[in-house]
Design an enzyme around this catalytic site. Structure first.
Site, PDB file in Angstrom:
ATOM      1  N   HIS A  54     -15.678  12.692 -57.117  1.00 21.56           N
ATOM      2  CA  HIS A  54     -14.638  13.576 -56.582  1.00 21.56           C
ATOM      3  C   HIS A  54     -15.177  14.968 -56.321  1.00 21.56           C
ATOM      4  O   HIS A  54     -14.916  15.567 -55.274  1.00 21.56           O
ATOM      5  CB  HIS A  54     -13.493  13.718 -57.594  1.00 21.56           C
ATOM      6  CG  HIS A  54     -12.609  12.518 -57.624  1.00 21.56           C
ATOM      7  ND1 HIS A  54     -11.546  12.409 -58.461  1.00 21.56           N
ATOM      8  CD2 HIS A  54     -12.638  11.396 -56.903  1.00 21.56           C
ATOM      9  CE1 HIS A  54     -10.948  11.255 -58.263  1.00 21.56           C
ATOM     10  NE2 HIS A  54     -11.603  10.618 -57.319  1.00 21.56           N
ATOM     11  N   CYS A 102     -23.877   4.796 -38.988  1.00 23.03           N
ATOM     12  CA  CYS A 102     -22.675   5.513 -39.409  1.00 23.03           C
ATOM     13  C   CYS A 102     -22.676   5.843 -40.891  1.00 23.03           C
ATOM     14  O   CYS A 102     -21.696   6.355 -41.406  1.00 23.03           O
ATOM     15  CB  CYS A 102     -21.433   4.698 -39.052  1.00 23.03           C
ATOM     16  SG  CYS A 102     -21.394   3.088 -39.844  1.00 23.03           S
TER      17      CYS A 102
HETATM   18  C1  PEP Z   1     -21.941   2.488 -45.292  1.00 23.62           C
HETATM   19  O1  PEP Z   1     -21.989   1.685 -46.215  1.00 23.62           O
HETATM   20  O2  PEP Z   1     -22.927   3.162 -44.904  1.00 23.62           O
HETATM   21  C2  PEP Z   1     -20.669   2.721 -44.592  1.00 23.62           C
HETATM   22  C3  PEP Z   1     -20.619   3.400 -43.477  1.00 23.62           C
HETATM   23  O3  PEP Z   1     -19.559   2.222 -45.166  1.00 23.62           O
HETATM   24  P1  PEP Z   1     -18.819   2.894 -46.445  1.00 23.62           P
HETATM   25  O4  PEP Z   1     -19.539   4.175 -46.779  1.00 23.62           O
HETATM   26  O5  PEP Z   1     -17.425   3.080 -46.057  1.00 23.62           O
HETATM   27  O6  PEP Z   1     -19.031   1.843 -47.471  1.00 23.62           O
END
Ligand code: PEP
Ligand code: MG
Length: 578
Positions: free
Chosen positions: A194, A508
């Site tokens: 957090h 991403c």
């Molecule tokens: C990841 O795992 O890099 C991703 C984009 O998904 P999350 O962070 O939501 O698990």
């Protein structure tokens, strides 16, 4: 004598200021017996403290500026909900009456009981809930003892101070932020705790997981905090001070330059175009996207719509939210990931039947979506329906095998048939992609590409699953290493295979938004990066000052390096001039 302490840098930026050390977070609780005739008075005293705690949190929430990020508000709402829960509002009252004890003691017993339950559950998400219990209980205890509800309101002004705490509750973080603190350090937490999320949202430089920090730092000592490197210098010498003052000055001028960049495309000096997209978690996040010049949404984490509520959002609710996003993006692509629930992102509305012995390897991502088609189908329909309003792409989380992809495709096809029958229009060619976050997916790109239109590297989980590091476990956080050769090779393998079979591959995960890695990533061949909107200007600035051809050569060397240290040296050469 100056001292250097290392923690985990979670929110970039440098701060120089006097330390404000929060010493005794947990008040000492003593038990005393009460005569029967005073019990109801004690119950009332407890009720009044609860009411004051609610008032305190509500007034913080209600006075947040419009620009406050949604996740900060959500954290405070969770604490308000906990104050309503019978486990904290009713059980202590029963204990006061049954044990004829003071309210502080009753609350402490209930807190110990709840923490014990969370400890035995061994679930990373519930570990963070345990911290919430502690923060809410601390607030009530302080009020019962007649103390101020927050650690703010100190005798001296906190403007420009660096707060050193065992841990900061969301409400305290917001209060300190409004008092103008320069940065904070917490002894607990990791990159996804957090405190870390709050620091990033509030744009406060921060270092977390700096164990026993309060033993080494005295109130009023000068400290330098480097939120990028996770370093805290206590009582720095003149040379370090001058060095960091210069860096701070450079940061200020860089931030001024960044805002001018938002209208320009991201393009290297030798003309290679990179598309910079935004990651979105909550509908409120979209206000920032145009400001930073995002060219689309590369990842919309829809699971956040399901969390902290007991009923799932229905097709219409989702349709309205997705349509809002697609309309704001005005012709730029929006990538909607089907809900990635499970592990650290639970949804109380799903009855899993049993507690997973290892949630990160259990029923999560697409596995969970397929287990609950009654939840998935309304979402597929909502996503398909918004594809009529602008370019929409659908992404599948945590793909590990083609059969999972094919099952999703079958449900998408069925949804298309049903929508046609029901008279809805949608984009017949809406692209379907997969998030590559498990080594199995990275190693089988050609097979996945037979069924999918695009891929996006989810490095947060890819690193977790490649290096066997639970991303929520601060005991092993120091091993979480985006520059491990195995991680780079998987990224490179995915990109190369994608090019070979003609399927676009973006990224991403958090790595995409970290400007330290930008040159390495574009050198490896990435041309689409999706990140938290606040990271976008800085990443663009790095790209626009880079030469792709030079980086491609160095990046190839990095792929074949023996260890992270060798890769770090190459990264330093790449980052010269940044
Ligand atoms: C990841 O795992 O890099 C991703 C984009 O998904 P999350 O962070 O939501 O698990
Ligand atoms: Mg993931």
């Amino acid at each position: 004598m100056s001292v250097l302490l290392m923690g985990i840098g979670v929110a970039r930026g440098i701060a120089i200021g006097k330390a404000h050390v929060l010493l005794c977070e947990v008040p000492d609780i003593v038990e005393y017996a009460l005569p029967v005739e005073l019990l109801e008075h004690e119950v009332l005293r407890f009720g009044a403290a609860l009411e004051k705690a609610r008032f305190h949190l509500r007034s913080i929430r209600d006075h947040l500026p419009m620009t406050t990020p949604a996740d900060v508000t959500a954290f405070i709402d969770i604490h308000l909900l906990m104050l309503e829960d019978s486990s904290l509002s009713k059980v202590p009252v029963d204990l006061i009456r049954e044990q004829q004890c003071n309210a502080e003691w009753a609350l402490k017993q209930q807190r110990d009981h709840l923490v014990h339950i969370f400890d035995s559950m061994d679930d990373p998400y519930l570990r963070t809930r345990k911290d919430d219990v502690d923060q809410v209980v601390n607030l009530v205890q302080r009020l019962l003892m007649g103390q101020s509800p927050s650690w703010g309101g100190s005798a001296h002004s906190l403007r420009g101070r660096v707060v050193i705490a065992e841990e900061l509750s969301p409400a305290d973080a917001v209060l300190f932020y409004h008092e103008g603190i320069a940065a904070f350090v917490s002894e607990r937490g990791g990159p996804t705790s957090h405190a870390a999320i709050l620091a990033r949202s509030l744009d406060l430089p921060a270092v977390v997981g700096l164990r026993r920090a309060r033993q080494f730092i005295l109130e009023g000592e000068t400290v330098i905090l480097d939120g990028r490197r996770g370093v805290l210098l206590v009582e720095p010498d003149q040379r370090s001070l001058r060095y960091y003052e210069d860096r701070l000055q450079e940061d200020h001028s860089r931030i001024a330059d960044l805002s001018r960049l938002s209208r320009l495309p991201a393009r290297t000096l030798d003309g290679r175009r990179v598309r910079l997209m935004a990651n979105v978690e909550l509908p409120e996040d979209i206000d920032e996207l145009a400001e930073v010049g995002a060219e689309g949404v590369g990842l919309y984490r829809t699971e956040f719509l399901y969390m902290n509520r007991s009923d799932p959002p229905d097709e219409e609710e989702q349709f309205a939210i997705y349509r809002g996003l697609v309309q704001v993006m005005d012709g730029n692509p929006v990538t909607i990931r089907i809900f990635d629930l499970g592990a650290d992102k639970p949804f109380p509305g799903i009855e899993l039947g049993q507690v997973s012995p290892n949630p990160a390897l259990g029923l999560r991502g697409v596995r969970l979506c397929l287990r609950f088609p009654n939840l998935l189908v309304p979402q597929l329909r909502a996503i398909l329906r918004v594809s009529a309003y602008g370019p929409v792409r659908m992404a599948i989380p945590m793909v590990t095998r083609t059969s999972e992809v094919m099952q999703v495709i079958r449900l998408v096809e069925q949804s298309r048939r049903d929508l046609r029958r029901d008279g809805f229009s949608f984009d017949e060619d809406m692209p379907l992609g997969g998030i590559v976050e498990v080594p199995a997916a990275a190693l089988t790109v050609p097979s996945l590409a037979r069924h999918l239109d695009f891929l996006s590297l989810g490095t947060n989980d890819l690193i977790q699953y490649t290096l066997a590091i639970d991303r929520t476990d601060d005991q092993v956080n120091y091993l979480y290493d985006p520059l491990h050769p195995a991680v780079l090779r998987l990224i490179y393998t995915t990109l190369r295979a994608g090019t070979k079979v003609g399927i676009p591959v973006g990224m991403c995960g958090e790595m995409a938004g970290d400007p330290r890695y930008t040159r390495l990533l574009i050198g490896l061949g990435l041309q689409e990066l999706s990140m938290h909107p606040s990271s976008l200007p800085e990443v663009k600035q790095v790209i626009n000052s880079s030469e792709y051809n030079r980086l491609a050569k160095l990046a190839r060397k990095a792929v074949y390096a023996h260890d992270s240290e060798e890769i770090l040296c190459l990264l330093d050469s790449m980052n010269e001039g940044v």
